[in-house]
Design a protein around this motif. Structure first.
Motif, PDB file in Angstrom:
ATOM      1  N   GLN A  36       0.807  -1.213   0.000  1.00  8.93           N
ATOM      2  CA  GLN A  36       0.000   0.000   0.000  1.00  8.93           C
ATOM      3  C   GLN A  36       0.843   1.268   0.000  1.00  8.93           C
ATOM      4  OE1 GLN A  36      -3.672   0.702   2.647  1.00  8.93           O
ATOM      5  NE2 GLN A  36      -2.026   1.724   3.754  1.00  8.93           N
ATOM      6  N   HIS A  39       1.493   3.724  -2.890  1.00  3.98           N
ATOM      7  CA  HIS A  39       0.308   4.359  -3.459  1.00  3.98           C
ATOM      8  C   HIS A  39      -0.299   5.398  -2.520  1.00  3.98           C
ATOM      9  CE1 HIS A  39       0.491   1.294  -6.587  1.00  3.98           C
ATOM     10  NE2 HIS A  39       0.669   0.418  -5.624  1.00  3.98           N
ATOM     11  N   ASP A 202      -3.394  -4.163  -8.622  1.00  5.46           N
ATOM     12  CA  ASP A 202      -2.874  -3.779  -9.936  1.00  5.46           C
ATOM     13  C   ASP A 202      -3.640  -4.556 -11.001  1.00  5.46           C
ATOM     14  OD1 ASP A 202      -1.445  -3.281 -12.267  1.00  5.46           O
ATOM     15  OD2 ASP A 202       0.479  -3.194 -11.222  1.00  5.46           O
ATOM     16  N   TRP A 371      -5.425   0.718  -7.894  1.00 11.70           N
ATOM     17  CA  TRP A 371      -4.639   1.583  -7.015  1.00 11.70           C
ATOM     18  C   TRP A 371      -4.894   3.064  -7.275  1.00 11.70           C
ATOM     19  CZ3 TRP A 371      -3.063   0.064  -2.671  1.00 11.70           C
ATOM     20  CH2 TRP A 371      -2.522  -1.202  -2.465  1.00 11.70           C
ATOM     21  N   GLN A 372      -5.233   3.424  -8.496  1.00 11.03           N
ATOM     22  CA  GLN A 372      -5.475   4.836  -8.799  1.00 11.03           C
ATOM     23  C   GLN A 372      -6.660   5.372  -8.000  1.00 11.03           C
ATOM     24  OE1 GLN A 372      -6.133   5.698 -12.943  1.00 11.03           O
ATOM     25  NE2 GLN A 372      -6.276   7.898 -12.616  1.00 11.03           N
ATOM     26  N   ARG A 375      -5.676   5.753  -4.335  1.00 10.39           N
ATOM     27  CA  ARG A 375      -4.859   6.938  -4.056  1.00 10.39           C
ATOM     28  C   ARG A 375      -5.702   8.216  -4.074  1.00 10.39           C
ATOM     29  NH1 ARG A 375       0.721   8.426  -4.384  1.00 10.39           N
ATOM     30  NH2 ARG A 375       0.919  10.674  -4.689  1.00 10.39           N
TER      31      ARG A 375
END
Length: 393
Positions: A36, A39, A202, A371-372, A375
């Protein structure tokens, strides 16, 4: 007025506390935190502090000694420090946490205290330690709970006060699922302090790969450390009641390995079960892609993340109603069963094996958890906390 968005993107320096983090001897411990951190906002500047606790050589501590990293000060990788702690039965928790707090402050004084935010993982012990450091340095605290802290430890008297202190001092508390949010509300945590933000995956690595199967056997994978609460025994019992063409690949290692191998033989499953041992995280995508489905028998979880990884690979899932499984699994991507119900689990395994599944539809379920998106939501949380801290200052 300080531009908080600009601070997030360019200047933020987070200080991360975590009870569990991979080490040379325990490479699979705390992988969720390790994966984690890159990110998180400002991750390139982050400093990680992870306790390294030594227990006395008494039989009652044999298990915990064998599953904790080496003790002693270690700078095990860039910007990651292990802080030594020593657990004494007479002095117990008070001595241990006070020593780690003092040593953490000493390290920060030596290194320089240029941090904007503290992000702790697990309310016990790191959450409490971070809350004391946060108060002393006047730096806002964010706390991520992973499951064990409010599913198990909060019911143990000697740990309760540390957990409640961490929950009280945190500006925001990150949870993995709605059920943990409900528990926090029951413990008196205000609704506006709680943010649901499951860790990401991912989706470019965990993707669909079609391979021609050399035989007719349908293979389930079960992935995770071999601990009793992961439900491997129940999965083996369920497998013994399934179609004999169904196979199981057990991926992971842990203290339950010998017992599970013995039970595999006792259920006459030696020809249907393969134990691979521990695998590196880089190997998991291929292992999932080679399997036909995933099975999760856990009794409690924060996630589990492997559920999202399997869905992203287009694999159907049989899962107990733990973590966010109940919020994600639907009829087009798998089956949910009650915890410990081996008959329902066996029936679900047969159902998954007998039916055709649309891999693309299954994958769509996991795509929002990349992950985007993780974040972006964490950036909003950091901005909110920094703004609230400035207002209160």
């Amino acid at each position: 007025m300080i531009d908080q968005k600009n601070k997030i993107n360019n200047k933020i320096v987070p200080l991360i506390f975590t009870d569990f983090y991979p080490s040379q001897s325990h490479s699979h411990e705390g992988l969720c935190v390790h994966e984690q951190i890159p990110h998180l906002p400002g991750s390139e500047n982050a400093l990680v502090l992870a306790p390294s606790i030594k227990y006395p050589p008494f039989p009652r501590y044999r298990y915990v000694r064998s599953h904790r990293p080496e003790s002693g000060w270690q700078n095990c990788e860039k910007n990651v420090f292990r802080i030594p702690g020593y657990y004494f039965p007479v002095f117990g928790e008070k001595f241990l946490v006070k020593k780690i707090i003092v040593d953490s402050l000493a390290l920060l004084q030596w290194r320089g205290n240029d941090f904007d935010i503290i992000h702790a993982n697990w309310a016990y012990r790191s959450g409490y330690i971070a809350s004391q450091v946060s108060e002393y340095l006047n730096i806002p605290l964010i706390l991520t709970i992973w499951g064990s802290d409010i599913d198990i430890w909060i019911h143990e008297k000697r740990k309760q006060r540390y957990i409640f202190q961490a929950l009280e001092k945190a500006y925001k508390i990150i949870t993995q699922n709605k059920s943990h949010k409900e528990k926090l509300l029951q413990f008196g945590v205000p609704n506006d302090k709680i943010v649901i933000n499951p860790m990401g995956i991912d989706t470019q690595i965990f993707t669909i790969k079609h391979a021609k199967k050399p035989n007719k056997n349908f293979t389930f994978a079960i992935i995770g450390n071999l601990f009793r609460d992961k439900g491997h025994q129940e999965v083996l019992q369920s497998l013994s009641m399934c179609n004999p063409d169904i196979r199981l690949v057990v991926i992971g290692d842990g203290p339950e390995m010998l017992r599970l191998v013995y039970e595999t033989a006792s259920y006459n499953l030696r020809d249907r079960v393969v134990f691979t041992g521990a695998k590196n995280p880089e190997e998991i995508p291929e292992l999932l892609q080679k399997s036909d489905a995933l099975i999760i028998g856990s009794r409690h979880e924060g996630g589990p993340k492997v559920l999202l990884e399997a869905l992203s690979c287009g694999k159907p899932v049989v899962a107990t109603k733990v973590g966010f499984a109940s919020e994600i699994i639907h009829p087009e991507c798998g089956k949910l069963v009650e915890i410990g119900d081996i008959f329902a689990m066996a029936k679900a395994m047969d159902y998954i094996a007998e039916n055709q599944w649309d891999a693309q539809k299954i994958r769509q379920t996991a795509l929002p958890f990349d992950w985007q998106n993780f974040r972006l939501k964490m950036e909003k949380t950091y901005i909110s906390v920094l703004g609230e801290h400035l207002t209160c200052a």
